[in-house]
Scaffold this motif. Structure first.
Motif, PDB file in Angstrom:
ATOM      1  N   ASN A   1      36.181  40.603  38.651  1.00  0.00           N
ATOM      2  CA  ASN A   1      35.198  41.801  38.307  1.00  0.00           C
ATOM      3  C   ASN A   1      34.984  42.481  39.648  1.00  0.00           C
ATOM      4  OD1 ASN A   1      34.216  41.749  35.462  1.00  0.00           O
ATOM      5  ND2 ASN A   1      34.500  39.572  35.995  1.00  0.00           N
ATOM      6  N   LYS A   2      34.720  41.924  40.854  1.00  0.00           N
ATOM      7  CA  LYS A   2      34.524  42.437  41.935  1.00  0.00           C
ATOM      8  C   LYS A   2      35.438  43.485  42.534  1.00  0.00           C
ATOM      9  CE  LYS A   2      30.622  39.801  43.218  1.00  0.00           C
ATOM     10  NZ  LYS A   2      30.084  38.692  44.212  1.00  0.00           N
ATOM     11  N   ILE A   3      36.896  42.935  42.400  1.00  0.00           N
ATOM     12  CA  ILE A   3      38.165  43.764  42.849  1.00  0.00           C
ATOM     13  C   ILE A   3      37.922  44.832  41.938  1.00  0.00           C
ATOM     14  CG2 ILE A   3      40.352  43.861  42.420  1.00  0.00           C
ATOM     15  CD1 ILE A   3      40.552  40.833  43.542  1.00  0.00           C
ATOM     16  N   ILE A   4      37.796  45.006  40.868  1.00  0.00           N
ATOM     17  CA  ILE A   4      37.687  46.430  39.844  1.00  0.00           C
ATOM     18  C   ILE A   4      36.682  47.104  40.284  1.00  0.00           C
ATOM     19  CG2 ILE A   4      36.909  47.061  37.691  1.00  0.00           C
ATOM     20  CD1 ILE A   4      39.789  46.056  37.608  1.00  0.00           C
ATOM     21  N   ALA A   5      35.519  46.802  41.034  1.00  0.00           N
ATOM     22  CA  ALA A   5      34.321  47.671  41.616  1.00  0.00           C
ATOM     23  C   ALA A   5      34.866  48.188  42.774  1.00  0.00           C
ATOM     24  CB  ALA A   5      33.309  46.825  41.504  1.00  0.00           C
ATOM     25  N   LEU A   6      35.931  47.790  43.567  1.00  0.00           N
ATOM     26  CA  LEU A   6      36.187  48.261  44.884  1.00  0.00           C
ATOM     27  C   LEU A   6      36.652  49.528  44.778  1.00  0.00           C
ATOM     28  CD1 LEU A   6      37.766  45.072  46.456  1.00  0.00           C
ATOM     29  CD2 LEU A   6      35.455  46.024  46.879  1.00  0.00           C
TER      30      LEU A   6
ATOM     31  N   LEU B   1      53.893  33.483  47.858  1.00  0.00           N
ATOM     32  CA  LEU B   1      54.143  34.062  46.359  1.00  0.00           C
ATOM     33  C   LEU B   1      53.160  35.373  46.136  1.00  0.00           C
ATOM     34  CD1 LEU B   1      56.108  34.201  44.004  1.00  0.00           C
ATOM     35  CD2 LEU B   1      54.574  32.628  43.050  1.00  0.00           C
ATOM     36  N   VAL B   2      53.632  36.329  45.972  1.00  0.00           N
ATOM     37  CA  VAL B   2      52.343  37.316  45.600  1.00  0.00           C
ATOM     38  C   VAL B   2      52.635  37.847  44.003  1.00  0.00           C
ATOM     39  CG1 VAL B   2      52.467  40.192  46.168  1.00  0.00           C
ATOM     40  CG2 VAL B   2      53.134  38.673  48.061  1.00  0.00           C
ATOM     41  N   PHE B   3      51.443  38.082  43.606  1.00  0.00           N
ATOM     42  CA  PHE B   3      51.372  38.448  42.259  1.00  0.00           C
ATOM     43  C   PHE B   3      50.781  39.684  42.221  1.00  0.00           C
ATOM     44  CE2 PHE B   3      51.495  33.962  42.055  1.00  0.00           C
ATOM     45  CZ  PHE B   3      51.868  33.522  40.981  1.00  0.00           C
ATOM     46  N   LEU B   4      51.449  40.704  41.980  1.00  0.00           N
ATOM     47  CA  LEU B   4      50.941  42.213  41.894  1.00  0.00           C
ATOM     48  C   LEU B   4      50.283  42.571  40.454  1.00  0.00           C
ATOM     49  CD1 LEU B   4      53.928  43.931  43.865  1.00  0.00           C
ATOM     50  CD2 LEU B   4      51.486  43.385  44.772  1.00  0.00           C
ATOM     51  N   LYS B   5      49.185  43.070  40.582  1.00  0.00           N
ATOM     52  CA  LYS B   5      48.427  43.602  39.365  1.00  0.00           C
ATOM     53  C   LYS B   5      47.861  45.041  39.779  1.00  0.00           C
ATOM     54  CE  LYS B   5      48.966  39.762  36.994  1.00  0.00           C
ATOM     55  NZ  LYS B   5      49.798  39.646  35.959  1.00  0.00           N
ATOM     56  N   THR B   6      48.053  46.010  38.783  1.00  0.00           N
ATOM     57  CA  THR B   6      47.326  47.237  38.805  1.00  0.00           C
ATOM     58  C   THR B   6      45.942  47.361  38.231  1.00  0.00           C
ATOM     59  OG1 THR B   6      48.048  47.915  36.906  1.00  0.00           O
ATOM     60  CG2 THR B   6      49.544  48.566  38.739  1.00  0.00           C
TER      61      THR B   6
ATOM     62  N   PHE C   1      40.556  26.063  27.931  1.00  0.00           N
ATOM     63  CA  PHE C   1      41.615  26.951  28.308  1.00  0.00           C
ATOM     64  C   PHE C   1      42.151  27.634  27.244  1.00  0.00           C
ATOM     65  CE2 PHE C   1      44.308  23.328  27.788  1.00  0.00           C
ATOM     66  CZ  PHE C   1      45.676  24.101  27.155  1.00  0.00           C
ATOM     67  N   GLU C   2      42.727  28.827  27.737  1.00  0.00           N
ATOM     68  CA  GLU C   2      43.601  29.443  26.706  1.00  0.00           C
ATOM     69  C   GLU C   2      44.617  30.566  27.480  1.00  0.00           C
ATOM     70  OE1 GLU C   2      43.013  33.110  23.251  1.00  0.00           O
ATOM     71  OE2 GLU C   2      41.699  31.695  23.255  1.00  0.00           O
ATOM     72  N   ILE C   3      45.946  30.525  27.030  1.00  0.00           N
ATOM     73  CA  ILE C   3      46.925  31.406  27.989  1.00  0.00           C
ATOM     74  C   ILE C   3      47.318  32.429  26.912  1.00  0.00           C
ATOM     75  CG2 ILE C   3      49.076  31.213  28.727  1.00  0.00           C
ATOM     76  CD1 ILE C   3      48.448  28.231  29.338  1.00  0.00           C
ATOM     77  N   LYS C   4      47.272  33.763  27.607  1.00  0.00           N
ATOM     78  CA  LYS C   4      47.437  35.077  27.033  1.00  0.00           C
ATOM     79  C   LYS C   4      48.555  35.653  27.995  1.00  0.00           C
ATOM     80  CE  LYS C   4      43.379  35.942  24.254  1.00  0.00           C
ATOM     81  NZ  LYS C   4      42.277  37.001  24.029  1.00  0.00           N
ATOM     82  N   GLY C   5      49.748  35.407  27.359  1.00  0.00           N
ATOM     83  CA  GLY C   5      50.968  36.107  28.082  1.00  0.00           C
ATOM     84  C   GLY C   5      50.914  35.266  29.477  1.00  0.00           C
ATOM     85  N   THR C   6      50.567  36.133  30.619  1.00  0.00           N
ATOM     86  CA  THR C   6      51.098  35.719  31.865  1.00  0.00           C
ATOM     87  C   THR C   6      49.776  35.223  32.551  1.00  0.00           C
ATOM     88  OG1 THR C   6      51.055  37.916  32.973  1.00  0.00           O
ATOM     89  CG2 THR C   6      53.321  36.743  32.362  1.00  0.00           C
ATOM     90  N   THR C   7      48.714  35.132  31.724  1.00  0.00           N
ATOM     91  CA  THR C   7      47.389  34.935  32.204  1.00  0.00           C
ATOM     92  C   THR C   7      46.681  33.783  31.401  1.00  0.00           C
ATOM     93  OG1 THR C   7      46.977  37.383  32.536  1.00  0.00           O
ATOM     94  CG2 THR C   7      44.958  35.723  32.390  1.00  0.00           C
ATOM     95  N   ALA C   8      46.208  32.791  32.304  1.00  0.00           N
ATOM     96  CA  ALA C   8      45.400  31.490  31.855  1.00  0.00           C
ATOM     97  C   ALA C   8      44.060  31.818  32.142  1.00  0.00           C
ATOM     98  CB  ALA C   8      46.036  30.155  32.591  1.00  0.00           C
ATOM     99  N   TYR C   9      43.362  31.417  31.081  1.00  0.00           N
ATOM    100  CA  TYR C   9      41.806  31.630  31.360  1.00  0.00           C
ATOM    101  C   TYR C   9      41.194  30.131  31.233  1.00  0.00           C
ATOM    102  CZ  TYR C   9      42.391  36.555  29.880  1.00  0.00           C
ATOM    103  OH  TYR C   9      42.703  37.718  29.954  1.00  0.00           O
ATOM    104  N   LEU C  10      40.626  29.906  32.320  1.00  0.00           N
ATOM    105  CA  LEU C  10      40.203  28.309  32.350  1.00  0.00           C
ATOM    106  C   LEU C  10      38.816  28.364  32.411  1.00  0.00           C
ATOM    107  CD1 LEU C  10      42.727  27.896  35.335  1.00  0.00           C
ATOM    108  CD2 LEU C  10      42.911  26.771  32.781  1.00  0.00           C
TER     109      LEU C  10
ATOM    110  N   LYS D   1      42.026  44.973  34.409  1.00  0.00           N
ATOM    111  CA  LYS D   1      40.947  45.497  33.277  1.00  0.00           C
ATOM    112  C   LYS D   1      41.252  44.838  32.328  1.00  0.00           C
ATOM    113  CE  LYS D   1      38.921  49.831  35.256  1.00  0.00           C
ATOM    114  NZ  LYS D   1      38.904  51.156  34.955  1.00  0.00           N
ATOM    115  N   LYS D   2      42.671  44.792  31.714  1.00  0.00           N
ATOM    116  CA  LYS D   2      43.149  44.258  30.754  1.00  0.00           C
ATOM    117  C   LYS D   2      42.763  42.639  30.575  1.00  0.00           C
ATOM    118  CE  LYS D   2      47.120  43.597  27.749  1.00  0.00           C
ATOM    119  NZ  LYS D   2      48.573  43.669  27.567  1.00  0.00           N
TER     120      LYS D   2
END
Length: 175
Positions: A170-175, A73-78, A127-136, A83-84
């Motif tokens: 965070n490191k992916i953003i810096a690439l 399964l591929v999850f694509l993000k820009t 944990f908190e879920i915002k839309g399609t993102t879960a923060y753990l 950043k959001k």
């Protein structure tokens, strides 16, 4: 061109070992350029003029299945989407001494399903879920023992997901 990050689910876990060079070759599809990978957890960065994310997701998942002989399964993000995700972190004031993980979900879970996760949360976990993102948020060295695993998240929320640690995001953003 738009830069995408493909977060692959279930790559380099459970005996499904894929070298990053192999992933780069699999993603060498027509229209995809500047392909690179980041660490061994299945993160592929590329650029394309393709704007139909559904078509792009299907194209990459089909190539992965053809080359690996199992579904990935591929999850694509820009970059703006990542950043959001980073900017909406609900735990910025609670992170000291803790470890944060982000689960990208295949859909928006229902409130009823989200409430089911409380039964799996240890006292010190958040944990908190915002839309399609879960923060753990977990104490150090406890992610491997938590009941709020990727598997539990998928079963209780009735969505598919893939999880990355906060440093990776965070490191992916810096690439």
């Amino acid at each position: 061109m738009t830069k995408y990050i493909a977060f692959l689910r279930a790559v380099n876990v459970g005996g499904r070992v894929v070298k990053m060079e192999e992933l780069k070759k699999i993603f060498a599809l027509p229209g995809l350029k500047n392909i690179s990978t980041y660490i061994q957890s299945g993160n592929v960065i590329f650029e394309t003029n393709e704007t139909d994310v559904t078509k792009l997701k299907k194209k990459t998942e089909t190539a992965l299945k053809k080359n690996l002989s199992y579904e990935v399964l591929v999850f694509l993000k820009t970059i703006p989407e990542i950043k959001k995700i980073i900017g909406e972190n609900p735990f910025t004031k609670k992170m000291e001494g803790m470890h944060l993980y982000v689960s990208m979900l295949s859909g928006i879970p229902s409130k009823e399903n989200i409430s089911l996760l409380d039964a799996y949360r240890a006292k010190e976990e958040c944990f908190e879920i915002k839309g399609t993102t879960a923060y753990l948020l977990f104490p150090p060295k406890t992610y491997g023992q938590t009941k709020l695993s990727n598997s539990t998240i998928e079963k209780k929320l009735k969505v598919q997901s893939t999880t990355r640690n906060w440093n990776t995001m965070n490191k992916i953003i810096a690439l």
